[in-house]
Design a protein around this motif. Structure first.
Motif, PDB file in Angstrom:
ATOM      1  N   UNK A 277       0.175 -15.959  28.421  1.00  0.00           N
ATOM      2  CA  UNK A 277       0.697 -16.215  29.757  1.00  0.00           C
ATOM      3  C   UNK A 277      -0.423 -16.707  30.677  1.00  0.00           C
ATOM      4  N   UNK A 278      -0.113 -17.181  31.884  1.00  0.00           N
ATOM      5  CA  UNK A 278      -1.165 -17.654  32.798  1.00  0.00           C
ATOM      6  C   UNK A 278      -2.207 -16.593  33.124  1.00  0.00           C
ATOM      7  N   UNK A 279      -1.853 -15.322  32.993  1.00  0.00           N
ATOM      8  CA  UNK A 279      -2.818 -14.241  33.259  1.00  0.00           C
ATOM      9  C   UNK A 279      -3.614 -13.859  32.025  1.00  0.00           C
ATOM     10  N   UNK A 280      -3.317 -14.484  30.869  1.00  0.00           N
ATOM     11  CA  UNK A 280      -4.057 -14.210  29.644  1.00  0.00           C
ATOM     12  C   UNK A 280      -3.444 -13.155  28.747  1.00  0.00           C
ATOM     13  N   UNK A 281      -2.281 -12.612  29.104  1.00  0.00           N
ATOM     14  CA  UNK A 281      -1.645 -11.594  28.262  1.00  0.00           C
ATOM     15  C   UNK A 281      -0.882 -12.255  27.117  1.00  0.00           C
ATOM     16  N   UNK A 282      -0.647 -11.466  26.067  1.00  0.00           N
ATOM     17  CA  UNK A 282      -0.071 -11.958  24.822  1.00  0.00           C
ATOM     18  C   UNK A 282       1.447 -11.708  24.802  1.00  0.00           C
TER      19      UNK A 282
ATOM     20  N   UNK B 209       4.093  -7.457  26.733  1.00  0.00           N
ATOM     21  CA  UNK B 209       4.064  -5.995  26.787  1.00  0.00           C
ATOM     22  C   UNK B 209       4.490  -5.530  28.182  1.00  0.00           C
ATOM     23  N   UNK B 210       5.352  -4.519  28.208  1.00  0.00           N
ATOM     24  CA  UNK B 210       5.814  -3.992  29.490  1.00  0.00           C
ATOM     25  C   UNK B 210       4.651  -3.394  30.272  1.00  0.00           C
ATOM     26  N   UNK B 211       3.702  -2.814  29.559  1.00  0.00           N
ATOM     27  CA  UNK B 211       2.528  -2.236  30.214  1.00  0.00           C
ATOM     28  C   UNK B 211       1.679  -3.318  30.875  1.00  0.00           C
ATOM     29  N   UNK B 212       1.465  -4.435  30.148  1.00  0.00           N
ATOM     30  CA  UNK B 212       0.689  -5.539  30.710  1.00  0.00           C
ATOM     31  C   UNK B 212       1.354  -6.107  31.961  1.00  0.00           C
ATOM     32  N   UNK B 213       2.681  -6.269  31.900  1.00  0.00           N
ATOM     33  CA  UNK B 213       3.395  -6.858  33.033  1.00  0.00           C
ATOM     34  C   UNK B 213       3.403  -5.925  34.249  1.00  0.00           C
ATOM     35  N   UNK B 214       3.463  -4.610  34.002  1.00  0.00           N
ATOM     36  CA  UNK B 214       3.551  -3.665  35.118  1.00  0.00           C
ATOM     37  C   UNK B 214       2.282  -3.686  35.964  1.00  0.00           C
ATOM     38  N   UNK B 215       1.135  -3.929  35.315  1.00  0.00           N
ATOM     39  CA  UNK B 215      -0.139  -3.909  36.041  1.00  0.00           C
ATOM     40  C   UNK B 215      -0.650  -5.310  36.380  1.00  0.00           C
ATOM     41  N   UNK B 216       0.162  -6.346  36.132  1.00  0.00           N
ATOM     42  CA  UNK B 216      -0.283  -7.726  36.346  1.00  0.00           C
ATOM     43  C   UNK B 216      -0.080  -8.133  37.807  1.00  0.00           C
ATOM     44  N   UNK B 217      -1.068  -8.788  38.372  1.00  0.00           N
ATOM     45  CA  UNK B 217      -0.979  -9.241  39.759  1.00  0.00           C
ATOM     46  C   UNK B 217      -0.049 -10.448  39.918  1.00  0.00           C
ATOM     47  N   UNK B 218       0.307 -11.116  38.794  1.00  0.00           N
ATOM     48  CA  UNK B 218       1.164 -12.299  38.836  1.00  0.00           C
ATOM     49  C   UNK B 218       2.605 -11.998  38.469  1.00  0.00           C
ATOM     50  N   UNK B 219       2.985 -10.732  38.411  1.00  0.00           N
ATOM     51  CA  UNK B 219       4.322 -10.378  37.950  1.00  0.00           C
ATOM     52  C   UNK B 219       5.398 -10.994  38.837  1.00  0.00           C
ATOM     53  N   UNK B 220       5.183 -11.027  40.152  1.00  0.00           N
ATOM     54  CA  UNK B 220       6.201 -11.594  41.037  1.00  0.00           C
ATOM     55  C   UNK B 220       6.403 -13.084  40.805  1.00  0.00           C
ATOM     56  N   UNK B 221       5.397 -13.763  40.263  1.00  0.00           N
ATOM     57  CA  UNK B 221       5.522 -15.183  39.947  1.00  0.00           C
ATOM     58  C   UNK B 221       6.005 -15.427  38.520  1.00  0.00           C
ATOM     59  N   UNK B 222       6.077 -14.357  37.735  1.00  0.00           N
ATOM     60  CA  UNK B 222       6.412 -14.503  36.318  1.00  0.00           C
ATOM     61  C   UNK B 222       7.771 -13.892  35.988  1.00  0.00           C
ATOM     62  N   UNK B 223       7.943 -12.594  36.229  1.00  0.00           N
ATOM     63  CA  UNK B 223       9.206 -11.922  35.895  1.00  0.00           C
ATOM     64  C   UNK B 223       9.507 -10.874  36.965  1.00  0.00           C
ATOM     65  N   UNK B 224       9.873 -11.296  38.168  1.00  0.00           N
ATOM     66  CA  UNK B 224      10.068 -10.341  39.259  1.00  0.00           C
ATOM     67  C   UNK B 224      11.275  -9.427  39.061  1.00  0.00           C
ATOM     68  N   UNK B 225      12.256  -9.841  38.271  1.00  0.00           N
ATOM     69  CA  UNK B 225      13.491  -9.072  38.138  1.00  0.00           C
ATOM     70  C   UNK B 225      13.650  -8.384  36.787  1.00  0.00           C
TER      71      UNK B 225
ATOM     72  N   UNK C 294       9.614  -7.307  31.674  1.00  0.00           N
ATOM     73  CA  UNK C 294       8.694  -8.102  30.869  1.00  0.00           C
ATOM     74  C   UNK C 294       9.198  -9.538  30.811  1.00  0.00           C
ATOM     75  N   UNK C 295       8.328 -10.446  30.389  1.00  0.00           N
ATOM     76  CA  UNK C 295       8.686 -11.863  30.270  1.00  0.00           C
ATOM     77  C   UNK C 295       9.061 -12.177  28.825  1.00  0.00           C
ATOM     78  N   UNK C 296      10.093 -12.987  28.658  1.00  0.00           N
ATOM     79  CA  UNK C 296      10.555 -13.401  27.336  1.00  0.00           C
ATOM     80  C   UNK C 296      10.586 -14.928  27.271  1.00  0.00           C
ATOM     81  N   UNK C 297      10.224 -15.438  26.106  1.00  0.00           N
ATOM     82  CA  UNK C 297      10.298 -16.876  25.847  1.00  0.00           C
ATOM     83  C   UNK C 297      11.017 -17.085  24.523  1.00  0.00           C
ATOM     84  N   UNK C 298      12.055 -17.914  24.542  1.00  0.00           N
ATOM     85  CA  UNK C 298      12.793 -18.253  23.322  1.00  0.00           C
ATOM     86  C   UNK C 298      12.218 -19.545  22.753  1.00  0.00           C
ATOM     87  N   UNK C 299      11.663 -19.451  21.555  1.00  0.00           N
ATOM     88  CA  UNK C 299      11.065 -20.611  20.891  1.00  0.00           C
ATOM     89  C   UNK C 299      11.977 -21.066  19.759  1.00  0.00           C
ATOM     90  N   UNK C 300      12.334 -22.346  19.744  1.00  0.00           N
ATOM     91  CA  UNK C 300      13.208 -22.878  18.710  1.00  0.00           C
ATOM     92  C   UNK C 300      12.501 -22.872  17.359  1.00  0.00           C
TER      93      UNK C 300
END
Length: 471
Positions: free
Chosen positions: A331-336, A362-378, A381-387
């Motif tokens: 992700x833009x913050x460097x998390x996996x 990881x839910x833990x990574x997202x909870x402490x991330x400063x960019x969460x409001x720009x990534x997955x505010x609702x 955690x963030x999910x990406x579907x890859x074909x």
């Protein structure tokens, strides 16, 4: 009195006439060019198993095919009117090998043969392919690049004679099911021979026509909805020759599947496979791109279909970096983002019904991330579907940046011009025959006529110059 004024003689009728039909057909007439390259020598042998060895001689099948070609070349939509035109027009008689005293078949003969031996023997497909082989022998088909597209043609079905798709219909009412209804019911039984409760049923169409139930109810841009079929063309980009045609209901999914059918059929029957395939966004799905790249080895000159971008101000999927060697996103913050967070005893594919693999942070990574409001505010955690066909999608995106792709986009207009010619010149903006078989017959004959017209216009001037050149 003006003695130089001519006057038609009113004498006795001649007892004998010397009349050569060939002398009365202009040398520049389109049918002369078509006749030069139209060969039906193999038709009798192809139809021989479908004719009886006893009884009265039938109408010559070559005559009927030639008359049908005249009708589709010149936009004569009615077979009754076609018989009248062939009876009166000298050029039509000449092309159909009829003398002045020869009788023209009755219009009912076409219907009897079409529903019988012509369909049983696939005679119209045989004629189309024989014309295509002549186009190949004349150098009009290179096989390097193909274009595919579909055009919607109205069915012979009144939109008022339709019922909701969820309504139960008793097709045995009245005099019993028509031929188009019987064909529709047979297709349903073949597709679902033994339906069970655990099988998910297909979504019913919005409306079903009572006269042609196989036609699809579709809406044209800026106009009312109507029942229609799609004619699918696969053309060679060198001279715009149609190498295959397929009739389908007017539906996006069947449009894409028909492209596979046509490409496979051309490869099987003519040993031709294009290096590149040009199409619109409908053919840019992951499954179709994967089929082109991984199974057929064809370069997809097709825009990649993708979901609309996010409009909530959050990071789009393109901002996440894919790392192939570790099978993960960053992700833009460097998390996996991974498809699994713990090992399983039984190996899992993680492939969804939609043909994607879900990568989660990881839910833990997202909870402490400063960019969460720009990534997955609702979401936690963030999910990406890859074909599963993402590699093919990436290859199509890379091709879209090349000069060859820009040339392909210009050449794709050739198939659109053929559809315009089909509807405006050949007058096939509405079908006259019903059912999938009727649409199949009309589209095959129209494509055959278009190839013959194209061959005549491309080759006849050169042939005439060679014939008249001094030796």
């Amino acid at each position: 009195m003006n003695v130089m004024m001519g006057q038609q003689g009113g004498g006795q009728d001649k007892l004998f006439y010397s009349f050569n039909l060939d002398d009365h057909v202009p040398r520049t007439h389109l049918l002369r060019g078509i006749d030069r390259y139209f060969d039906l020598d193999g038709l009798r042998e192809h139809l021989a198993p479908h004719y009886s060895h006893t009884g009265r001689p039938s109408i010559d099948p070559e005559l009927m095919i030639r008359m049908l070609i005249v009708g589709y070349c010149f936009g004569i939509r009615s077979e009754r009117r076609l018989c009248e035109e062939v009876h009166l027009n000298l050029a039509y008689r000449w092309f159909c090998r009829l003398g002045l005293e020869d009788a023209v078949p009755d219009h009912s003969t076409f219907s009897k043969n079409r529903h019988g031996r012509f369909r049983d023997s696939e005679a119209l497909r045989h004629v189309f392919e024989s014309v295509l082989r002549r186009c190949m022998s004349e150098g009009l088909v290179e096989g390097e690049g193909f274009a595919v597209d579909a055009s919607v043609v109205k069915a012979d079905a009144n939109r008022a004679r339709g019922v909701p798709g969820t309504e139960v219909i008793d097709w045995r009412q009245g005099d019993g099911p028509s031929r188009a209804v019987q064909e529709y019911l047979s297709a349903l039984e073949e597709a679902n021979p033994a339906p069970s409760d655990d099988v998910e049923s297909a979504t019913p169409p919005k409306r079903i026509s009572l006269t042609d139930p196989a036609a699809r109810y579709t809406a044209a841009p800026g106009g009312p909805a109507f029942f229609a079929y799609s004619t699918n063309y696969l053309i060679d980009l060198h001279a715009g020759i149609i190498v295959d045609v397929e009739a389908t209901p007017a539906h996006r999914t069947q449009k894409v599947e028909s492209a596979k059918t046509m490409i496979d059929r051309v490869e099987q029957r003519f040993a031709i496979k294009p290096k590149r395939l040009v199409g619109d966004t409908a053919y840019g799905t992951g499954a179709m791109l994967g089929w082109m790249v991984q199974e057929k080895g064809i370069d997809p000159h097709v825009p990649v279909w993708q979901r609309p971008p996010r409009n909530d101000g959050t990071f789009p999927n393109s901002d996440f970096h894919w790392i192939e060697r570790s099978d993960e996103y960053r992700c833009p913050a460097g998390h996996v983002l991974r498809k699994e967070r713990r090992p399983f005893k039984a190996q899992r594919s993680h492939i969804t019904k939609a043909g994607t693999i879900i990568y989660r942070s990881s839910q833990t990574d997202c909870a402490s991330c400063s960019m969460k409001d720009q990534c997955c505010p609702n979401t936690p955690m963030r999910k990406i579907a890859r074909s599963v066909h993402e590699e093919a999608r990436e290859e199509a995106r890379a091709i879209a940046n090349t000069p060859a792709y820009k040339r392909s986009r210009r050449e794709r207009k050739k198939v659109e011009m053929l559809f315009a010619h089909l509807k405006r010149i050949l007058k096939l903006d509405r079908l006259r025959l019903r059912g999938p078989s009727g649409a199949h017959d009309e589209f095959l004959l129209a494509a055959t006529a278009q190839n013959l017209r194209r061959m005549a216009k491309w080759l006849v001037p050169v042939s005439q110059q060679a014939a008249t050149a001094p030796t």
